[in-house]
Design a protein around this motif. Structure first.
Motif, short mmCIF file in Angstrom:
data_model
loop_
_atom_site.label_atom_id
_atom_site.label_comp_id
_atom_site.label_asym_id
_atom_site.label_seq_id
_atom_site.Cartn_x
_atom_site.Cartn_y
_atom_site.Cartn_z
N ARG A 52 19.05 69.49 29.68
CA ARG A 52 18.48 68.26 29.14
C ARG A 52 19.41 67.06 29.35
O ARG A 52 20.58 67.20 29.68
CB ARG A 52 18.17 68.42 27.65
N SER A 53 18.82 65.88 29.12
CA SER A 53 19.55 64.60 29.14
C SER A 53 20.29 64.37 30.46
O SER A 53 21.42 63.90 30.47
CB SER A 53 20.55 64.53 27.97
N THR B 263 20.34 62.36 34.08
CA THR B 263 19.84 61.10 34.62
C THR B 263 19.80 61.14 36.13
O THR B 263 20.81 61.44 36.79
CB THR B 263 20.74 59.93 34.15
N VAL C 220 15.96 59.50 32.51
CA VAL C 220 16.49 60.67 31.80
C VAL C 220 15.43 61.77 31.78
O VAL C 220 14.27 61.53 31.45
CB VAL C 220 16.90 60.31 30.36
N ALA D 88 13.52 64.05 25.03
CA ALA D 88 13.85 65.43 24.65
C ALA D 88 12.66 66.37 24.73
O ALA D 88 12.80 67.57 24.53
CB ALA D 88 14.43 65.46 23.24
N ARG E 34 23.14 71.41 27.64
CA ARG E 34 23.41 70.01 28.01
C ARG E 34 24.13 69.94 29.34
O ARG E 34 23.92 69.00 30.11
CB ARG E 34 24.25 69.34 26.90
#
Length: 275
Positions: free
Chosen positions: A97-98, A100, A105, A136, A175
């Protein structure tokens, strides 16, 4: 004239100036090493793009047992183009996730590619946007190819400070792509690095945005080198300038005051006076 430089005050100023200059030179040297390291990475990226891919096992050591990770490759092996054939394990898709890409994003989708011997290598298939509802929100996943797949990709070292790996709605989430952390969640022995897809047979789904390979900003470090070394030189020049000004100030204060011509010796006689 410069005897005052031997006083405790001026010796202390000199010591501080020299110490500051040494520190700034060392900071410049550190930035120089960073510039050289980043330049070497950029050269490896450019060189790998020109070379034919090599088999995965030419670069990575196979792992041993399930839940374990193989040895990490030497940093110089990063970005090597490799080729490998196997089957995607669609039951263990990892959502990163997150991430770019192109200022947006979303998620990178990492899937284990299981080889014929039962070992697996993590393959970053690309980037997808999140589902409606926010950055998210878990994305809609493009279908995972069935059957045998051949991947040509760039080898990426495991990311540092990976943190924890979690489960959400039956999917693995993280992450950062820490290979050892992800390997502990998988039923396969896993190689010690992961791949960014360059080419895939059958062709990769167009829903994926390829992960760009960014060159390191080595010129920023080069600028810092010049900056720190200039500061070191300016500190020494500044000390010399202040010392010279102080010397001239002290010299002016000590100049004799009786070095004028006597006015009476050259003034004309007063009217009515006798010769």
């Amino acid at each position: 004239m410069y005897r005052f430089l031997l006083t405790p005050r001026w010796l202390g100023i000199l010591a501080l100036t020299l110490a500051a200059s040494v520190v700034m030179v060392m900071l410049g040297n550190w930035q120089l090493s960073r510039y050289q390291d980043r330049s070497a990475i950029n050269e490896r990226i450019d060189a790998a793009a020109r070379l034919d891919p090599v088999p995965l096992t030419d670069v990575l050591t196979p792992p041993a047992t399930a839940g374990t990770v193989g040895p990490a490759p030497h940093p110089d092996a990063a970005w090597t183009r490799v080729t490998v054939t196997g089957r995607y394990d669609s039951a263990n898709v990892v959502l990163v996730r997150s991430r770019t890409v192109e200022s947006r994003v979303g998620f990178e989708i990492v899937v284990p590619l299981v080889l014929a011997d039962g070992t697996a290598v993590l393959v970053d298939r690309g980037w997808v946007p999140p589902a409606p509802g926010g950055a998210a929100a878990q994305p809609e996943l493009p279908p995972t190819p069935e059957g045998e797949v051949t991947v040509v990709g760039r080898m990426h070292l495991s990311e540092s400070m990976a943190g924890s790996v979690s489960q959400r709605d039956g999917r693995i989430e993280t992450r950062r792509i820490g290979v050892p952390e992800l390997a502990a969640e998988l039923p396969h022995p896993t190689y010690g690095a992961y791949l960014l897809v360059d080419e895939q047979t059958p062709a990769a789904d167009p829903a994926f945005t390829p992960i760009p390979i960014r060159h390191e900003n080595n010129w920023q470090n080069g600028g810092y080198v010049v900056q720190w070394w200039l500061f070191a030189g300016m500190a020494l020049v500044g000390y010399g300038y202040v010392a010279r000004r102080e010397a001239h100030t002290r010299s002016g204060k000590r100049r004799p005051r009786g070095d004028r011509l006597e006015v009476a010796a050259v003034s004309p006689p007063v009217a009515g006076s006798r010769d």
